[in-house]
Design a protein around this motif. Structure first.
Motif, PDB file in Angstrom:
ATOM      1  N   CYS A 401       0.889  -1.210   0.018  1.00 57.02           N
ATOM      2  CA  CYS A 401      -0.056   0.036   0.112  1.00 57.02           C
ATOM      3  C   CYS A 401       0.833   1.262   0.007  1.00 57.02           C
ATOM      4  CB  CYS A 401      -0.716   0.104   1.278  1.00 57.02           C
ATOM      5  SG  CYS A 401      -1.862  -1.402   1.615  1.00 57.02           S
ATOM      6  N   CYS A 404       2.435   2.855  -3.171  1.00 58.23           N
ATOM      7  CA  CYS A 404       1.283   3.742  -3.991  1.00 58.23           C
ATOM      8  C   CYS A 404       0.779   4.822  -3.300  1.00 58.23           C
ATOM      9  CB  CYS A 404       0.262   2.662  -4.745  1.00 58.23           C
ATOM     10  SG  CYS A 404       0.397   1.777  -6.034  1.00 58.23           S
ATOM     11  N   HIS A 405       0.755   4.780  -1.900  1.00 57.66           N
ATOM     12  CA  HIS A 405      -0.046   5.702  -1.031  1.00 57.66           C
ATOM     13  C   HIS A 405       1.055   6.667   0.017  1.00 57.66           C
ATOM     14  CE1 HIS A 405      -3.984   5.063  -2.261  1.00 57.66           C
ATOM     15  NE2 HIS A 405      -3.726   3.470  -2.113  1.00 57.66           N
ATOM     16  N   THR A 406       0.998   7.909  -0.117  1.00 59.56           N
ATOM     17  CA  THR A 406       1.877   8.522   0.836  1.00 59.56           C
ATOM     18  C   THR A 406       1.002   8.642   2.076  1.00 59.56           C
ATOM     19  OG1 THR A 406       2.680   9.872  -0.902  1.00 59.56           O
ATOM     20  CG2 THR A 406       2.691  10.915   1.235  1.00 59.56           C
ATOM     21  N   GLN A 413       3.234   7.742  -4.794  1.00 60.01           N
ATOM     22  CA  GLN A 413       2.339   9.127  -5.204  1.00 60.01           C
ATOM     23  C   GLN A 413       1.172   8.525  -6.375  1.00 60.01           C
ATOM     24  OE1 GLN A 413       4.525  12.150  -6.439  1.00 60.01           O
ATOM     25  NE2 GLN A 413       5.336  12.580  -4.199  1.00 60.01           N
ATOM     26  N   GLY A 415      -1.554   6.611  -5.722  1.00 62.56           N
ATOM     27  CA  GLY A 415      -2.853   6.673  -5.214  1.00 62.56           C
ATOM     28  C   GLY A 415      -3.033   8.162  -4.181  1.00 62.56           C
ATOM     29  N   ASP A 417      -3.341  10.768  -1.186  1.00 67.85           N
ATOM     30  CA  ASP A 417      -2.492  10.698   0.031  1.00 67.85           C
ATOM     31  C   ASP A 417      -3.386  10.154   1.184  1.00 67.85           C
ATOM     32  OD1 ASP A 417      -1.385  11.702   2.657  1.00 67.85           O
ATOM     33  OD2 ASP A 417      -0.308  13.211   1.524  1.00 67.85           O
ATOM     34  N   LEU A 418      -2.915   9.364   1.939  1.00 65.43           N
ATOM     35  CA  LEU A 418      -3.944   8.658   3.237  1.00 65.43           C
ATOM     36  C   LEU A 418      -3.649   9.336   4.570  1.00 65.43           C
ATOM     37  CD1 LEU A 418      -3.848   4.999   2.169  1.00 65.43           C
ATOM     38  CD2 LEU A 418      -5.356   6.785   1.319  1.00 65.43           C
TER      39      LEU A 418
END
Ligand code: HEC
Length: 473
Positions: A401, A404-406, A413, A415, A417-418
């Protein structure tokens, strides 16, 4: 029978004019003393033709879509008549072509054959070299297995890091923000239509130039190239001491090409094509994907240099090498051709070969860079976690995860930003998203255990200050 064949030949020749157009090319005079060093160009061409033939054969059965690519290759490898041999030839033929074109380039460089008046021979050759690497790169993904998929994901990650134009570049090359079905279609079209068409064109120009300027004579120390006199001198040399290309010189090309073809065939039969491993699965992070050997050394470079330099080196280094190769015939078009009088040229080649060999060795063991997952979660995120949210942080890393997610400034980057996701989405929305994915997010439904999912959701709910529900504790 003989009369019929001769008659047919005459009939065709009268209409096509071969004896006036092709024969002079086949029989054009070449310097008498050309030797075994001159066989690598024609062998590269033969390897290319071998790739075209086996490539067309593979394309008859290969289905370039994410759900079928891997399956159709498995079928080709294990069930189709001679499928394994054809795939094997295509695989070892690719390696052979890369090796042969490199040796051919080194030969022309060391013998100064790129000098006046053969500058354009060199430039078209450099472009053909770039296209050959492009074929190797795009072909790799078509296997659509874990190694290929993740190797290209890493490449996408690297492309996206290029200063200023990175994201645009990644979008163009990968047909979207991440590697997916669109990427496969794009790579396939590039691999079977775009690059081969360009290669046919450039090979045509390259061969035309070889015939036009003649095959360079073996260099001799103390006989520099002079713009005013070289061409006349060369013509006189051919006139005085030339031999017809066929058969006086071409027999070596023929023999060597047969040896290369036989070598590839033997490898294809005895060793066979590489095992495909597992099919590409975006939900199973492959921590150590390996590209084919011709790119391995370059990934070792990226793994060894300091991370701050990476973004610049990733594209800067190939650009620099390309620029040097393209400028070479303009910087040094004249002068000595013999390697004996050009110690710098010999030194550069030696150094490059040793470096690549050492880096290949390193690349087999080196961790990938940029490493996946991109970075550890910052302490500000992990410090306050408790119980299952803590386990969830581990799942977040293991499932890719973070790749793909910051979160709090670290991570990929591709997906959204979580960082404050716990405030934005509900528990149910999170579960739904993880199980079913989205347009560009893989669905984890088949690949996540219920306890992992619960922990992951707790972790995400903890992002943005939401207190994990009592039930989760
Ligand atoms: C291949 C890249 C990729 C991976 C791996 C990935 N995601 Fe996503 N994720 C995305 C993209 C892109 C979106 C945006 C929506 C879309 O395209 O479907 C997204 C959307 C989301 C959202 C909704 C965000 C919002 O603001 O609405 C959540 C939550 C989420 N992902 C969580 C996860 C979790 C948890 C994992 C690991 C199990 C994960 N993602 C793995 C690419 C990825």
């Amino acid at each position: 029978m003989k009369r019929f064949v001769l008659g047919l030949w005459r009939w065709l020749d009268e209409r096509l004019g071969w004896s006036q157009t092709l024969w002079p090319i086949v029989a054009h005079p070449v310097p008498r003393n050309i030797n075994w060093w001159y066989v690598f160009g024609s062998a590269t061409l033969v390897a290319f033709i071998m790739q075209v033939v086996t490539g067309v054969a593979l394309a008859f059965t290969y289905v370039p879509a994410p759900i079928s690519a891997y399956e159709s290759l498995q079928w080709i490898t294990h069930q189709a008549l001679l499928g394994s041999v054809v795939r094997g030839i295509h695989y070892f033929g690719a390696s052979a072509m890369v090796i042969l074109i490199v040796v051919h380039m080194i030969r022309t460089f060391l013998m100064g054959a790129y000098k006046f008046p053969r500058e354009l021979n060199w430039l078209t050759g450099v472009l053909l070299f770039v296209l050959t690497l492009g074929m190797a790169f795009t072909g790799q993904l078509l296997r659509w297995n874990q190694d290929a998929y993740w190797a290209v994901v890493v490449a996408a990650e690297q492309a996206a890091r290029v200063p200023l134009i990175g994201h645009i570049l990644a979008y163009i090359v990968f047909a979207g923000p991440t590697v997916g079905g669109g990427t496969l279609t794009r790579f396939y079209a590039t691999h079977v239509f775009l690059l081969p068409a360009l290669m046919f064109l450039l090979i045509g120009i390259h061969l035309y130039l070889v015939v036009r300027h003649g095959i360079s004579e073996p260099p001799q120390a103390g006989r520099p190239v002079d713009r005013a006199t070289y061409q006349r001198w060369y013509q006189e040399l051919l006139h005085r001491d030339g031999v017809p290309f066929w058969p006086e010189a071409a027999w070596r090309d023929l023999l060597f090409a047969i040896a290369v073809g036989a070598g590839v065939l033997v490898l294809a039969i005895i060793v066979g094509p590489p095992d495909l491993g597992r099919p590409a699965d975006p939900t199973i992070l492959q921590a150590y994907p390996r590209p084919d050997w011709y790119f391995l050394w370059y990934f070792a470079v990226l793994a060894l240099i300091p991370p701050q330099l990476e973004s610049w080196v990733i594209v800067g280094f190939p650009l620099l090498v390309g620029l040097v190769l393209l400028l070479l015939p303009f910087v040094a078009p004249l002068g000595e051709r013999s390697p004996i009088r050009r110690p710098w040229a010999v030194g550069v080649v030696g150094l490059a070969l040793i470096s690549v060999a050492a880096l290949l060795h390193e690349g087999i063991r080196a961790p990938w860079s940029p490493e996946l997952p991109t970075a550890p979660l910052p302490a500000s995120v992990t410090a306050s976690l408790q119980g299952s949210a803590q386990q969830g942080a581990v799942v977040f890393q293991e499932k890719g995860c973070h790749n793909c997610h910051t979160i709090a400034g670290t991570g990929g980057q591709r997906g959204p930003d979580l960082t404050a996701i716990g405030r934005r989405l509900s528990r149910d929305q999170l579960i739904w998203r993880i199980l079913y994915g989205g347009t560009n997010m893989p669905a984890y439904g088949a690949n996540i255990q219920p306890d992992e999912l619960a922990a992951l959701v707790d972790f995400l709910m903890a992002q943005g200050g939401a207190v994990p529900s009592a039930a989760a504790r």
